[in-house]
Write an enzyme that holds these catalytic residues in place. Sequence first.
Site, PDB file in Angstrom:
ATOM      1  N   TYR A  29       0.846  -1.204   0.000  1.00  0.00           N
ATOM      2  CA  TYR A  29       0.000   0.000   0.000  1.00  0.00           C
ATOM      3  C   TYR A  29       0.882   1.255   0.000  1.00  0.00           C
ATOM      4  O   TYR A  29       0.714   2.154   0.827  1.00  0.00           O
ATOM      5  CB  TYR A  29      -0.926   0.044   1.217  1.00  0.00           C
ATOM      6  CG  TYR A  29      -1.713  -1.200   1.503  1.00  0.00           C
ATOM      7  CD1 TYR A  29      -2.938  -1.446   0.889  1.00  0.00           C
ATOM      8  CD2 TYR A  29      -1.246  -2.151   2.404  1.00  0.00           C
ATOM      9  CE1 TYR A  29      -3.669  -2.586   1.167  1.00  0.00           C
ATOM     10  CE2 TYR A  29      -1.955  -3.295   2.695  1.00  0.00           C
ATOM     11  CZ  TYR A  29      -3.174  -3.516   2.073  1.00  0.00           C
ATOM     12  OH  TYR A  29      -3.887  -4.645   2.358  1.00  0.00           O
TER      13      TYR A  29
ATOM     14  N   ASP B 197       0.662   0.318   5.352  1.00  0.00           N
ATOM     15  CA  ASP B 197      -0.170   1.485   5.650  1.00  0.00           C
ATOM     16  C   ASP B 197      -1.512   1.244   4.964  1.00  0.00           C
ATOM     17  O   ASP B 197      -1.847   1.883   3.971  1.00  0.00           O
ATOM     18  CB  ASP B 197       0.509   2.753   5.131  1.00  0.00           C
ATOM     19  CG  ASP B 197      -0.247   4.024   5.505  1.00  0.00           C
ATOM     20  OD1 ASP B 197      -1.239   3.925   6.255  1.00  0.00           O
ATOM     21  OD2 ASP B 197       0.144   5.110   5.035  1.00  0.00           O
TER      22      ASP B 197
ATOM     23  N   CYS C 107      -4.801   3.837  10.192  1.00  0.00           N
ATOM     24  CA  CYS C 107      -5.756   4.940  10.299  1.00  0.00           C
ATOM     25  C   CYS C 107      -7.039   4.505  10.990  1.00  0.00           C
ATOM     26  O   CYS C 107      -8.010   5.265  11.035  1.00  0.00           O
ATOM     27  CB  CYS C 107      -6.068   5.507   8.909  1.00  0.00           C
ATOM     28  SG  CYS C 107      -6.810   4.314   7.769  1.00  0.00           S
TER      29      CYS C 107
ATOM     30  N   GLU D  43      -4.569   8.242  14.158  1.00  0.00           N
ATOM     31  CA  GLU D  43      -3.546   7.608  13.328  1.00  0.00           C
ATOM     32  C   GLU D  43      -2.493   7.023  14.260  1.00  0.00           C
ATOM     33  O   GLU D  43      -2.004   7.700  15.167  1.00  0.00           O
ATOM     34  CB  GLU D  43      -2.896   8.638  12.400  1.00  0.00           C
ATOM     35  CG  GLU D  43      -2.056   8.042  11.307  1.00  0.00           C
ATOM     36  CD  GLU D  43      -2.816   7.878  10.001  1.00  0.00           C
ATOM     37  OE1 GLU D  43      -2.211   7.386   9.033  1.00  0.00           O
ATOM     38  OE2 GLU D  43      -4.002   8.244   9.950  1.00  0.00           O
TER      39      GLU D  43
END
Length: 370
Positions: free
Chosen positions: A219, A300, A325, A359
């Site tokens: 990612y 991520d 996230c 985050e």
Amino acid sequence: MANIEIYQHQVDPDQYPALLDAKAECLRQLFEDFQVPELEVYASAPKHFRLRAEFRLWHEGDRCFYAMSEPGDKSKKYEVLDFPIASELINRLMAELLKAITPNELLRRQLFQVEFLTTLSGDALITLIYHKKLDEEWQAEAEKLQQQLGFPIIGRSRKQKLVLERDYVTEVLNVDGEQYSYRQIEGGFTQPNGEMNQRMLSWARNASDEFTGDLLELYCGNGNFSVALANKYNKVLATEISKTSVYAAQENIRANNVDNLIIARLSSEEFVQALRGERQFTRLKDIDLSGYDFQTVLVDPPRAGLDDESVKQVQQYDNIIYISCNPNTLERNLAVLTETHDIKRFALFDQFPYTDHIETGVVLVRKNQA
């Protein structure tokens, strides 16, 4: 003004420390059953931290203005006069754009959305989105507007995208005394809080000081992490499924003169299949996977977190850098990852002050590894 009120964004810098403390405590409680080290908390600037924003444009006769809807009630509109969480450049361009288009019927008519993308380094891009076909007459007026504002404009409509100059901004990030240049393409994902992004990159680089071998990133987006981490590893292979992001990543590799990083356009699931020899991909035909010594993986993922197969694959590496996230999907993934790895670092990056968004950064090292 029927059913329209002035929008006041709830930004009180004096309250920010308490709000951040509440987020940190929420994170500590959520992961209290894990053996986590002391939480590293990275605070945002309390104002002007957001580098991109989008607004609906509301029309009343010859007047138009930026508007937001009541959550859960789109019939209730609020006029937006300023937006203190957005960059100072966005706030300046909001006013200048509105002043320029209000008397211009051609530019104003059927314009329903405006998007701003800015950078810490002072670049900007404005996208105007319409409910009408954009013709040469519109383009001529838009080019005058572009010259007046001093930043490039894109016009969008159904099945139309008119790029008057360029469809990207160039960001320059300062990380650990080094400058990194990033092309950020309109419509592609970028970290919205530039100052916090710099801190995240520095944190990941610092964590990498303990690691050797090669890095795999899943990612990777526009290469945000992989470009900044490349000189910490012998070689880096990164994967990303979005064509737009892969194109930007390739540009960023060239712009930063990185010679040990390769981007492959694959999803994480496809890459797992390639590593296992279950499928062959023409997009990997020039990449010798057997020539890599992957000891560290960086992920991520989107809010859904890692799927079960990706979690199993990630567990194959000695070191894991996980940027999340969504703390809830992170918790689910860590329940499996901590069967084989210990959590060595645990961080909160406040990308979105004044919201519930959290985050998180986690560094894991294989158990019994020195």
